[in-house]
Design an enzyme around this catalytic site. Sequence first.
Site, mmCIF file in Angstrom:
data_model
loop_
_atom_site.group_PDB
_atom_site.id
_atom_site.type_symbol
_atom_site.label_atom_id
_atom_site.label_comp_id
_atom_site.label_asym_id
_atom_site.label_seq_id
_atom_site.Cartn_x
_atom_site.Cartn_y
_atom_site.Cartn_z
ATOM 1 N N ASP A 12 1.183 -1.217 0.188
ATOM 2 C CA ASP A 12 0.044 0.018 -0.047
ATOM 3 C C ASP A 12 0.719 1.105 0.054
ATOM 4 O O ASP A 12 1.973 1.219 -0.185
ATOM 5 C CB ASP A 12 -1.003 0.325 1.263
ATOM 6 C CG ASP A 12 -1.861 1.092 1.530
ATOM 7 O OD1 ASP A 12 -2.303 2.029 0.798
ATOM 8 O OD2 ASP A 12 -1.590 1.832 2.770
ATOM 9 N N ASP A 14 -0.202 4.875 0.765
ATOM 10 C CA ASP A 14 -0.362 6.194 2.604
ATOM 11 C C ASP A 14 -0.447 4.999 3.281
ATOM 12 O O ASP A 14 -0.625 4.809 3.681
ATOM 13 C CB ASP A 14 -1.701 6.603 2.007
ATOM 14 C CG ASP A 14 -2.252 7.919 0.846
ATOM 15 O OD1 ASP A 14 -1.292 7.931 0.658
ATOM 16 O OD2 ASP A 14 -3.299 8.237 0.300
HETATM 17 P P1 B16 Z 1 -6.717 10.330 -4.133
HETATM 18 P P2 B16 Z 1 -3.855 4.096 -0.294
HETATM 19 C C1 B16 Z 1 -5.379 5.859 -0.010
HETATM 20 O O1 B16 Z 1 -4.720 5.715 -0.169
HETATM 21 C C2 B16 Z 1 -5.897 6.469 0.999
HETATM 22 O O2 B16 Z 1 -5.573 5.841 2.762
HETATM 23 C C3 B16 Z 1 -7.007 7.533 1.801
HETATM 24 O O3 B16 Z 1 -7.152 8.266 2.182
HETATM 25 C C4 B16 Z 1 -7.600 8.144 0.482
HETATM 26 O O4 B16 Z 1 -9.129 8.733 0.088
HETATM 27 C C5 B16 Z 1 -7.661 7.519 -1.424
HETATM 28 O O5 B16 Z 1 -6.434 6.224 -0.947
HETATM 29 C C6 B16 Z 1 -7.927 8.245 -2.579
HETATM 30 O O6 B16 Z 1 -6.636 9.045 -2.557
HETATM 31 O O7 B16 Z 1 -7.973 11.043 -3.496
HETATM 32 O O8 B16 Z 1 -5.425 10.586 -4.046
HETATM 33 O O9 B16 Z 1 -7.135 9.171 -4.914
HETATM 34 O O10 B16 Z 1 -3.822 4.145 0.792
HETATM 35 O O11 B16 Z 1 -4.705 2.957 -0.728
HETATM 36 O O12 B16 Z 1 -2.726 4.105 -0.522
HETATM 37 MG MG MG Z 2 -2.915 2.483 3.654
#
Ligand code: B16
Ligand code: MG
Length: 223
Positions: A12, A14
Amino acid sequence: MEKNKIKAVIFDLDGVITDSARYHYLAWKKLADKLDIPFDEVYNEKLKGVSRMESLELILKNGNASGNYTESQKIAMAEKKNDYYKELIKQITPADILPGIQEFLEELKAEGIHTALASVSKNAPFILGQLGLEQYFDYIADAAKIPNAKPFPDIFLAGMEAFGLTPEECVGIEDARTGIEAIHRAGMKAVGVGTPSEMEEADLLLDTSELKLETIKEKFLLD
Ligand code: B16
Ligand code: MG
């Protein structure tokens, strides 16, 4: 009994590779303040690993404001949040790589183990570029093309299929409860690196600085 070989690690982004959750929070907070909807860092925990539109729905629901907007207004609101977020993530540099991650990626590369990125963020490729880590990933799942978001297993399966492997040959790393569930539904072992209270279902709980191939192999009886 013969052990399975570990052939891929699926990450992953984030909360695992860098802490961009902070920037997601600041961007949602700016939107929520403009809309006069309450939102704080405690509630933000629920948004980790959750897609952009679902995050907006949760924020509106929490503020008792779900019924106040049309679908097209919601899309515009999510776009606004993303504009704020994109502005913030321009600040990310290689100094923001979480402890131990680059060393672990180097170890995997040296051992010939595949690496994939399974982030639901559509900004993931940009962030990898800011961190200078693109060369360490053999495959980056395209969040826009994944039909079902976490906790569905689709994004982890995409990583596995890119290398023609089986779930037993892959290990997933996550910081969110929904992500651990997605890894398990994909049939893989899950390493959790998130807040311990959110990681009860992880098969192995580590700090990012403790990510070592030997530790994972020993715990999961892999070769
Ligand atoms: P975006 P991951 C996720 O990333 C985040 O944890 C989540 O908070 C966010 O809303 C989602 O990506 C979508 O991100 O708006 O930049 O497309 O943890 O899957 O890396
Ligand atoms: Mg994450």
